[in-house]
Structure formats: structure tokens, C-alpha cells
Motif scaffolding. Structure first.
Motif, PDB file in Angstrom:
ATOM      1  N   GLU A 107       0.832  -1.204   0.000  1.00 39.75           N
ATOM      2  CA  GLU A 107       0.000   0.000   0.000  1.00 39.75           C
ATOM      3  C   GLU A 107       0.871   1.259   0.000  1.00 39.75           C
ATOM      4  OE1 GLU A 107      -3.311   0.348  -0.357  1.00 39.75           O
ATOM      5  OE2 GLU A 107      -3.288  -1.810  -0.750  1.00 39.75           O
ATOM      6  N   GLY A 108       0.413   2.250  -0.736  1.00 40.19           N
ATOM      7  CA  GLY A 108       1.163   3.497  -0.830  1.00 40.19           C
ATOM      8  C   GLY A 108       2.185   3.513  -1.945  1.00 40.19           C
ATOM      9  N   THR A 109       2.088   2.562  -2.910  1.00 43.95           N
ATOM     10  CA  THR A 109       3.042   2.486  -4.010  1.00 43.95           C
ATOM     11  C   THR A 109       2.471   3.178  -5.237  1.00 43.95           C
ATOM     12  OG1 THR A 109       3.903   0.357  -3.217  1.00 43.95           O
ATOM     13  CG2 THR A 109       4.344   0.922  -5.501  1.00 43.95           C
ATOM     14  N   ASP A 110       3.192   4.156  -5.773  1.00 41.01           N
ATOM     15  CA  ASP A 110       2.708   4.829  -6.981  1.00 41.01           C
ATOM     16  C   ASP A 110       3.310   4.177  -8.222  1.00 41.01           C
ATOM     17  OD1 ASP A 110       5.286   5.851  -7.323  1.00 41.01           O
ATOM     18  OD2 ASP A 110       4.769   7.877  -6.685  1.00 41.01           O
ATOM     19  N   ARG A 139      -1.475   4.077  -5.600  1.00 34.49           N
ATOM     20  CA  ARG A 139      -1.494   5.457  -5.105  1.00 34.49           C
ATOM     21  C   ARG A 139      -1.189   6.413  -6.250  1.00 34.49           C
ATOM     22  NH1 ARG A 139       2.354   9.062  -2.797  1.00 34.49           N
ATOM     23  NH2 ARG A 139       3.997   7.490  -2.932  1.00 34.49           N
TER      24      ARG A 139
END
Length: 430
Positions: A107-110, A139
Motif C-alpha cells: 500500500e502506498g506504491t505509486d 497510489r
């Protein structure tokens, strides 16, 4: 202009476009006036040598709120740990390789930090070759942009939609579509559905173009009018923005005090575009035998040897199969070209199992390959009537250069892929 406005497009592959987001921003009758309108800065971005022949010359003139040259020194970027990874140090065996889809990104990976380099060939400094990456993101890229100085980027979504905000406009794409961002153009990616997966083809060589049609004639395959280029769009944001740049295989970062997506108007023929793969006019036999996959070429990047591509982007879309007395899946073959294949949706007709959407396979030059045992048996025994292959979309990145595999990819390869060709019965001679 608001970033959530619906994108608007201009049509035609490789066309010379003129577009402005603010009336009066685009100069008329000249490229570099002494005082551009509204105090904008004039900048040319060149995708080819200045003296390239007219039909191959690619450049656009941009009229922006600040010059690109205004930035502090770049430093090494510590993110994207699996992007631009070095190839495995041990000699690469001439084995066929295949990979399952990437696991979901943390989670939080662009988009940038979710890139994983799988295979590559040549050195970007040589201005030839290609790399194939996978991406998994959840993200939006906010207050950061990416720019690739090594090559142009062909984005191939497999799951989830992308909103690509670039210096020259906005593109929205999803599975079944592709988009290209030229070398050196800054962009960021938002995820309208919250997460996305897919493929990224990085072309170091001559820019992709439409292939010559030869005896096919004037029409067929990918039609120029189906390619869509965005109109001018810009962000006016005075806040810190990170610029991540890929250069000679490494990632570098610097910080600006504004969004660099501030081009108010532009004209030229170097620009991003998108294309719907369902518009591809598939060509095939209406008598017998299976034509070679060149007839499925959407885009090509030529090498210095005529007829031998630096990179071909080929698709295998829904299509009719009608060949009489013909083994209809791809035949067994060995090829001087190297083939890296991805699956966007459905099942691939030459592999009954083991090749999942989001996965990847590699058959380097002169590696024997073709259908697996189950696919061969079904095709050999099938009643030969007209059949439409539906619910599938696969693609191939074909290159005259052998691919090298990253250590990350080599460690994730399926251990039993060679078994796809095990247990073929021996032919019985009289």
C-alpha cells in the motif's frame, strides 16, 4: 484548466498539431517571438537530430510558465528499488522463461515505485534496444513527475485505468488501450480506480512508427486516424514538486518549487498519444497455412538493417480462424528475433495453462518454442470450421537483440515452464 476536466484529443498518428489551453498563448507565424504572450517561455523539445530527414524529424515547440532549465542538481533516487535493476551477473542460459503476474504492490506504491524491470537488451547510451517492465500501483503520483531520458515509454494497462498528466496534455487509458510518452517528456500518473497493473515497454532506439504495409496495400493494421493526441492542458501550482529522471539506466531526483506541467500551448509532431487496440484491422489467411506474426504488428522501431526491427510491438487480438487443412495456433519455430510476450486478458491460444493475464514469457533468439502439448493436441484434432477467437488479448515485444533478464526476474521465473513441451508423442514412421 482544472486537472479533473475530461481530456480532449486530436486525431492522427505523427501529425503536426497546434493547440492552446489559453486563447492567444500560441504564437502565429513564428516559433520564438521576442516576447511570447503572457510572459510565457519558449522551449523546443526535439525527439530526433536537428538534421534528421523531414519525414523522420520529430520536435514540438512549447510555451510554458517557467523554463525547464530552472532546477537544482539531481541526486540519486532511493525509491523504485526493482526498476532499472542490473541484469543477472551469471551467464544467461538459452532457456525459455515464464513469469506469473506480480503480487500486489505494498500500500502506498505509486506508478514509478511500482515498476519492476524484467528483461532488457543493449545500453541506453547506444540509442538502440528495449526493456520490458511490469507495474503494480495503488497510489496517485502527487507533487511528483517522472521523465525518461533513455527512451520513449509505451504503457500497456492490464488492470485498472490510468490518468496520465503530461507536459503536452492529459491521456486516459485502460486495459485494451495503449499510450506512448515520448523520450524526455515529464508526466505523472493518477489511478481513477485506486489501483492498476500492467506493462511498460521502454524503447531506447528509433521512435515507434507505423509499419509499412507492403503488398497489403494502403489500408489495414493500425490506421493513423485512430491515434489520439491530447490538446494543451496545464497545471498552475506553486508548491514543491519532485522530478524523477531516468538517465543512463539510473534514477535521479531533484525538487522544483512548482509543477513542471505548465505548458500552456504547443505545436509540433512530438507528443504523447493513445490508441484503442480494438481498432486494429487484423489481417489473416482466407485459404490455408498460418501467416507469420508480422501481420499483427501495431508499431515498429527499425534498426539499421532493413527488415530487422529494433523493436516490434505485436498484438494477438480477437480474430477469425478459417485456414483449410491448417494447424491454426502458432507453429513450432526458432527465430533470429527474440520474443517477450504479455497477456492482457483471457487465454492465449498456444498455451492451455500457466500463462495468466499480467504474466510474461521470454523466448530468446533461436530458442525452440510453440504450443504446449494440450494446445497441440486440441488443434491437431479440431474440426476445421470457421472459429472466432474471442475474449483474449495478448501482445509481443519482439527485438533483434537478445534479452537479458534481471536478477529479480530470474529469481521469480516459473521453475516448470520447460514441461510445457514435455511428453510430445514420437512420430510413427511407416
Amino acid at each position: 484548466m482544472l486537472s479533473n476536466a475530461t481530456p480532449t484529443y486530436l486525431t492522427g498518428f505523427g501529425g503536426h498539431f497546434a493547440t492552446e489551453a489559453v486563447p492567444g498563448a500560441l504564437p502565429q507565424g513564428r516559433n520564438s517571438p521576442q516576447r511570447p504572450a503572457f510572459g510565457l517561455y519558449t522551449e523546443q523539445v526535439s525527439g530526433s537530430a536537428f538534421t534528421a530527414p523531414r519525414h523522420e524529424n520529430k520536435r514540438s515547440w512549447l510555451y510554458r510558465m517557467r523554463p525547464t532549465a530552472d532546477h537544482r542538481p539531481f541526486t540519486r533516487y532511493a525509491g523504485a528499488p526493482r526498476f532499472t535493476a542490473d541484469s543477472a551477473t551469471e551467464p544467461l542460459a538459452p532457456n525459455r522463461l515464464r513469469w506469473d503476474p506480480l503480487p500486489a504492490a505494498p500500500e502506498g506504491t505509486d506508478f514509478v515505485d511500482g515498476l519492476v524491470t524484467m528483461v532488457a537488451n543493449r545500453d541506453p547510451a547506444h540509442l538502440e534496444g528495449v526493456a520490458v517492465h511490469l507495474y503494480s500501483a495503488n497510489r496517485d503520483m502527487e507533487r511528483r513527475v517522472f521523465v525518461d531520458a533513455d527512451g520513449e515509454l509505451l504503457i500497456v494497462p492490464q488492470g485498472g485505468r490510468l490518468d496520465i498528466l503530461s507536459e503536452l496534455g492529459r491521456l486516459e487509458i485502460g486495459p485494451g488501450q495503449i499510450a506512448l510518452v515520448p523520450r524526455g517528456i515529464r508526466f505523472r500518473v493518477r489511478l481513477p480506480e485506486g489501483r492498476a497493473t500492467g506493462y511498460l515497454v521502454e524503447n531506447y532506439g528509433a521512435p515507434f512508427r507505423l509499419p509499412d504495409l507492403g503488398p497489403i496495400g494502403a489500408n489495414g493494421l493500425a490506421n493513423p486516424r485512430d491515434f489520439e493526441t491530447p490538446v494543451a492542458w496545464f497545471e498552475d501550482r506553486d508548491e514543491p514538486f519532485e522530478v524523477i529522471q531516468k538517465y543512463l539506466g539510473s534514477l535521479w531526483t531533484t525538487t522544483l518549487d512548482h509543477s513542471p506541467l505548465d505548458v500552456v500551448a504547443w505545436h509540433g509532431n512530438l507528443a504523447p498519444w493513445r490508441y484503442d487496440l480494438s481498432r486494429f484491422n487484423t489481417i489473416g489467411t482466407v485459404s490455408f497455412d498460418h501467416p507469420d506474426p508480422s501481420i499483427f504488428t501495431v508499431l515498429t522501431s527499425p534498426s539499421e538493417t532493413p527488415g530487422r526491427a529494433n523493436v516490434d510491438f505485436v498484438i494477438f487480438p480477437p480474430r477469425w480462424m478459417v485456414g483449410e487443412d491448417t494447424f491454426r495456433p502458432p507453429w513450432f519455430h526458432r527465430n533470429v528475433m527474440s520474443e517477450c510476450m504479455g497477456l492482457i486478458s483471457g487465454d492465449y491460444d498456444a498455451k492451455a495453462e500457466g500463462f495468466a493475464p499480467g504474466g510474461l514469457s521470454l523466448h530468446n533468439m533461436m530458442s525452440g518454442h510453440g504450443p504446449d502439448v494440450e494446445s497441440w493436441r486440441k488443434a491437431s484434432e479440431a474440426e476445421l470450421k470457421p472459429v472466432k477467437i474471442e475474449g483474449t488479448l495478448a501482445f509481443m515485444v519482439e527485438s533483434c537483440w537478445p534479452f537479458r533478464v534481471t536478477a529479480e526476474a530470474l529469481g521469480r521465473a516459473q521453475s516448470d515452464y520447460d514441461l510445457a513441451w514435455a511428453d510430445f508423442p514420437k512420430a510413427k514412421l511407416p
